[in-house]
Design an enzyme around this catalytic site. Structure first.
Site, PDB file in Angstrom:
ATOM      1  N   PRO A 110      45.754  37.342 -12.554  1.00  0.00           N
ATOM      2  CA  PRO A 110      46.790  36.463 -12.003  1.00  0.00           C
ATOM      3  C   PRO A 110      46.950  36.608 -10.485  1.00  0.00           C
ATOM      4  O   PRO A 110      46.933  37.717  -9.954  1.00  0.00           O
ATOM      5  CB  PRO A 110      48.053  36.922 -12.726  1.00  0.00           C
ATOM      6  CG  PRO A 110      47.567  37.471 -14.009  1.00  0.00           C
ATOM      7  CD  PRO A 110      46.248  38.110 -13.702  1.00  0.00           C
ATOM      8  N   CYS A 111      47.130  35.475  -9.851  1.00  0.00           N
ATOM      9  CA  CYS A 111      47.226  35.469  -8.394  1.00  0.00           C
ATOM     10  C   CYS A 111      48.657  35.264  -7.941  1.00  0.00           C
ATOM     11  O   CYS A 111      48.903  35.197  -6.741  1.00  0.00           O
ATOM     12  CB  CYS A 111      46.397  34.335  -7.836  1.00  0.00           C
ATOM     13  SG  CYS A 111      47.085  32.760  -8.311  1.00  0.00           S
ATOM     14  N   ASN A 112      49.564  35.149  -8.862  1.00  0.00           N
ATOM     15  CA  ASN A 112      50.942  34.766  -8.517  1.00  0.00           C
ATOM     16  C   ASN A 112      51.489  35.535  -7.330  1.00  0.00           C
ATOM     17  O   ASN A 112      52.100  34.961  -6.442  1.00  0.00           O
ATOM     18  CB  ASN A 112      51.876  35.007  -9.707  1.00  0.00           C
ATOM     19  CG  ASN A 112      51.394  34.389 -10.977  1.00  0.00           C
ATOM     20  OD1 ASN A 112      50.199  34.355 -11.223  1.00  0.00           O
ATOM     21  ND2 ASN A 112      52.294  33.880 -11.783  1.00  0.00           N
ATOM     22  N   LEU A 135      49.874  37.092  -5.098  1.00  0.00           N
ATOM     23  CA  LEU A 135      48.955  37.139  -3.965  1.00  0.00           C
ATOM     24  C   LEU A 135      48.915  35.805  -3.229  1.00  0.00           C
ATOM     25  O   LEU A 135      48.606  35.750  -2.045  1.00  0.00           O
ATOM     26  CB  LEU A 135      47.530  37.473  -4.435  1.00  0.00           C
ATOM     27  CG  LEU A 135      47.350  38.664  -5.380  1.00  0.00           C
ATOM     28  CD1 LEU A 135      45.879  38.824  -5.745  1.00  0.00           C
ATOM     29  CD2 LEU A 135      47.867  39.938  -4.730  1.00  0.00           C
ATOM     30  N   ALA A 136      49.223  34.744  -3.937  1.00  0.00           N
ATOM     31  CA  ALA A 136      49.008  33.406  -3.394  1.00  0.00           C
ATOM     32  C   ALA A 136      49.997  33.056  -2.286  1.00  0.00           C
ATOM     33  O   ALA A 136      51.173  33.432  -2.328  1.00  0.00           O
ATOM     34  CB  ALA A 136      49.117  32.385  -4.516  1.00  0.00           C
TER      35      ALA A 136
END
Length: 600
Positions: free
Chosen positions: A557-559, A561-562
């Site tokens: 999951p990139c949540n 990091l995005a």
DNA sequence: TCTAGTATGAGTGACGAG
DNA sequence: CTCGTCACTCATACTAGA
């Protein structure tokens, strides 16, 4: 290696005096990503870190935390925790049982003796697979030739026999560990004779990272090979313990990874440490534009393999800047056929008629999880209608800015519109209606698509598997989403014998199941719903059942990091993004089990 | 309760002027 | 080298309405 968010939370929660207290969050505790990464990198277990924070309070300085943890280890209180030594050798890829046994026999502080005890286990492997550094298309090897090797070798005249023998052993050890003779010699020469094996390996990894980033990712025209390489090495010499933290990951420009066919700068060979050469192969993905330090941490936890950063705009009509860490070969890659449309107008010909001359975009920006509102597109329409003919400069700027921000296309006179889900599927390389129906809402489609792989990009990287697995492949797919990896393999016509897919969202699991049925897959699909529940035993059971995994693929999951996240962009310690460490855990279990299965 | 719509910046790197 | 400017970003949380 096996740090989990859950582990941290459990530890902190259980030691909390108030059970009703809300679960403390690392971030709330004032615990920074860097601090966490630093401590983990130093080999401290999560339990120890959590305990030290509990003891010293959330605002304690790193040095205080380290001191506290050191006390634990010196008091031998860490029986329940993995020691630094264990983590260290596990990180090298040795089996846990062997490591514990060796440490028990030689003592935790005798790292070299432990290593020597462990090495015979891999020597046979190493002998079977002699370390032959792959020929680099880039002239790294050529620049090696410029170096005076004789100056690196330790002459008997200069060194006492013991020292010489010791270095000789170290050199052999390093070579057995998969490092090239050159790297090993260089490390010995640069770090001096009194450093431990782990310091030497650190040095080599740092040097490899520096080298690969510099040479693989630099603009080919801007490369200044040997001059810069030598300079970099001198810099490293000043900081022989420099970890990858000190070597920030630089995004390449152009962001084409190891290159694209028929484009200049294509690289077809790279050197990987022997220990990570597959199978099992693994393929990890996440956003390229993560907060500082994140990719360094990711790379460090994935065997120091430098990420391959690729912007999918070089393969399709929409940008998608992503980093990929994998141990796949990179020669003989090929693109999916037919290749996707390369520009907006080719992808969406009907928009050409309405496209204003002053909108110069030929590529779309990254497909996100949200789309523009009707209100916004109406504002654009009103602004343009208020100025018949060529709109004034400030209106143009407003409209263009909004179009770029929300990825709008022109579908009528003064009518800009967000992409429809099927258009996104098209851009991302999925079959039409891949995410349609089956109980998924429109908003959920946007979200799932926004979180997906770009199939053509991933397929380009995975294409090397086709010749390697003509009879099919067993895949462990983590954070599967809507099945970008599976679609890529299918479009590459690589038979999927088994796919064990782990995906939390039910609608996504349904999408994959539908895809599996619609494409008449002959293989077995196993769908699980949570990586955290995929225990080590379960992984081994599955591997025994299906004969191991050839590929572990997934983008965690990139949540957190995005860039689009304004609320909780907390890096790899974030609630969702910390599942990266689950990927590491699972991958390591697969690697170890694979090694055991191959031996037996 | 569920869904869709809407508002909500900051972190980061590239680039150029000074 | 520093600073300002610019462009871009696999998102979250709240609200209204069905």
């Amino acid at each position: 290696m096996t740090i989990t968010r859950v582990g941290i939370r459990m530890m902190v929660t259980t030691s909390s005096s108030s059970p009703t207290e809300a679960t403390p969050d690392l971030v709330q505790m004032g615990f920074s990503d860097e601090m966490f990464a630093t401590l983990v990198d130093m080999g401290f277990s999560v339990e120890m870190i959590a305990r030290a924070i509990q003891e010293n309070g959330p605002n304690a300085e790193t040095s205080v935390i380290i001191d506290t943890i050191s006390k634990y280890t010196s008091n031998s209180e860490a029986s329940s925790s993995k020691s630094k030594a264990i983590d260290h050798f596990l990180g090298m890829g040795f089996g846990e049982e062997e490591v514990i046994k060796a440490i028990h026999e030689h003592g935790e502080e005798n790292m070299e003796q432990i290593l020597n005890a462990l090495l015979p286990g891999v020597v046979s492997e190493a002998q079977k697979l002699p370390v032959v550094k792959e020929e680099d298309d880039i002239n790294w090897s050529e620049s090696d030739d410029e170096i005076d090797y004789s100056s690196l070798m330790i002459s008997d005249d200069e060194k006492d026999p013991d020292s010489s023998l010791k270095n000789d052993n170290r050199l052999r050890s390093l070579v057995k560990m998969g490092f090239s003779q050159l790297d090993a010699s260089l490390a010995l020469e640069r770090c001096g004779e009194n450093v431990s094996i782990d310091e030497l390996t650190d040095f080599i990894c740092a040097a490899q990272m520096a080298r690969e980033f510099k040479e693989f990712y630099a603009d080919p025209e801007e490369q200044k090979p040997r001059h810069d390489v030598k300079k970099r090495r001198v810099e490293i010499k000043r900081e022989p313990r420099a970890s990858t933290d000190d070597e920030p990951v630089r995004l390449p420009n152009p962001m084409i990874g190891f290159g694209l066919p028929n484009e200049p700068g294509l690289i077809t060979h790279r050197s990987l440490p022997e220990i990570v050469k597959g199978p099992p192969y693994f393929y990890y993905e996440n956003v390229a534009l993560a907060p500082k330090g994140v990719w360094e941490t990711i790379s460090r936890h994935l065997y120091d393999i430098p990420p391959e950063f690729v912007d999918s705009k070089y393969l399709c009509a929409a940008a998608r800047k992503r980093g990929y860490v994998h141990n796949l070969p990179i020669s003989n890659r090929y693109q999916l056929q037919p290749p996707p449309k390369y520009t907006i107008h080719e992808a969406f010909p009907l928009t050409k008629r309405w496209w204003p001359t002053w909108d110069s975009r030929t590529k779309l920006n990254c497909i996100l999880t949200c789309t523009a509102s009707a209100k916004l597109t109406n504002r654009i329409r009103l602004a343009l209608e208020a100025h018949p003919g060529e709109p004034p400069k400030h209106i143009k700027k407003y409209v263009i800015d909004q179009c770029r921000k929300w990825n709008l296309v022109w579908v009528g006179k003064n009518k800009a519109a967000p992409l429809e889900p099927d258009e996104m599927e098209n851009l991302l390389g999925f079959p039409r209606n891949h995410t349609r129906g089956g109980g998924i809402s429109r908003t959920e489609r946007f979200k799932s698509l926004g979180n997906s792989f770009q199939v053509d990009t991933v397929a380009y990287h995975l294409s090397v598997l086709k010749d390697m697995f003509p009879k099919g492949i067993n895949v462990l797919s983590l954070f599967t989403g809507i099945g970008g990896g599976e679609v890529a393999l299918h479009r590459l016509q690589i038979p999927m014998k088994t796919v064990v897919s782990v995906e939390k969202t039910e609608v996504n699991r349904n999408i994959l199941k539908d895809f599996w049925e619609q494409t008449n897959q002959k293989g077995i699909l196993v769908e699980l719903d949570d990586v955290e529940e995929l225990s080590n035993n379960k992984i081994e059971e599955l591997m025994e059942q299906f004969g191991g995994f050839d590929l572990v693929i997934g983008g965690s999951p990139c949540n957190n990091l995005a860039g689009g996240n304004r609320v909780s962009r907390s890096g790899l310690v974030g609630e969702q993004s910390s599942l990266f460490f689950e990927y590491c855990r699972i991958l390591e279990v697969v690697r170890e089990k694979t090694a055991r299965m191959r031996r037996s």
